[in-house]
Design a protein around this motif. Structure first.
Motif, mmCIF file in Angstrom:
data_model
loop_
_atom_site.group_PDB
_atom_site.id
_atom_site.type_symbol
_atom_site.label_atom_id
_atom_site.label_comp_id
_atom_site.label_asym_id
_atom_site.label_seq_id
_atom_site.Cartn_x
_atom_site.Cartn_y
_atom_site.Cartn_z
ATOM 1 N N LYS A 49 -5.564 1.550 -3.420
ATOM 2 C CA LYS A 49 -4.148 1.186 -3.514
ATOM 3 C C LYS A 49 -3.362 1.663 -2.304
ATOM 4 N N GLU B 260 -5.879 -3.928 0.836
ATOM 5 C CA GLU B 260 -5.430 -5.283 0.491
ATOM 6 C C GLU B 260 -3.973 -5.539 0.848
ATOM 7 N N HIS B 261 -3.172 -4.481 0.954
ATOM 8 C CA HIS B 261 -1.731 -4.637 1.084
ATOM 9 C C HIS B 261 -1.140 -4.135 2.389
ATOM 10 N N GLU B 262 -1.898 -3.384 3.158
ATOM 11 C CA GLU B 262 -1.305 -2.690 4.305
ATOM 12 C C GLU B 262 -2.313 -2.564 5.438
#
Length: 130
Positions: A79, A107-109
């Motif tokens: 995360k 996945e996000h950064e």
């Protein structure tokens, strides 16, 4: 998304992580080639090998040397961004140029840094008595 990040992400499937279930993949990029690695665990934990060292040791075993390395990419599905452990940082100081780009991604950064920023004031061969 960066294609090198995507190529590295594909290596997450090669991680052997039956104990932590924490997959990491890494890539060592030279001018001419890319060398990938994944983390490999062992029931004794201490004998496990991180993705960063797997990729670096593979690259070196193929003849790559410090001056050949342009970038390292480290990918997880965590995360939050995951940074190399202390052992990997120390190996990176030895085997990767201090100013080499290190790209961290999940996945996000995505974050770009350097070996020098990851381990300032590092212990290296210049600290050894001759």
């Amino acid at each position: 998304m960066n294609s090198l990040i995507e190529k590295t992400r594909a290596y997450l499937k090669n991680a052997y992580v039956p104990y932590s279930n924490f997959k990491v993949a890494a890539c060592v990029k030279t001018k001419d080639k890319e060398y990938f690695g994944a983390n490999i665990e062992n029931a004794s934990y201490g004998l496990s090998n991180c993705a960063e060292r797997s990729a670096l040791f593979y690259a070196y075993s193929q003849g790559v040397r410090k001056e050949d390395i342009e970038e390292m990419v480290i990918v997880t599905m965590a995360k939050q961004l995951t940074y190399p452990c202390g052992a990997c940082r120390q190996v990176m100081v030895e085997l990767v140029p201090r100013n080499a780009k290190v790209t961290l991604a999940n996945e996000h950064e995505i974050r770009e840094t350097t070996v020098e920023e990851l381990i300032p004031f590092a212990f290296d061969s210049s600290d050894l008595d001759e």
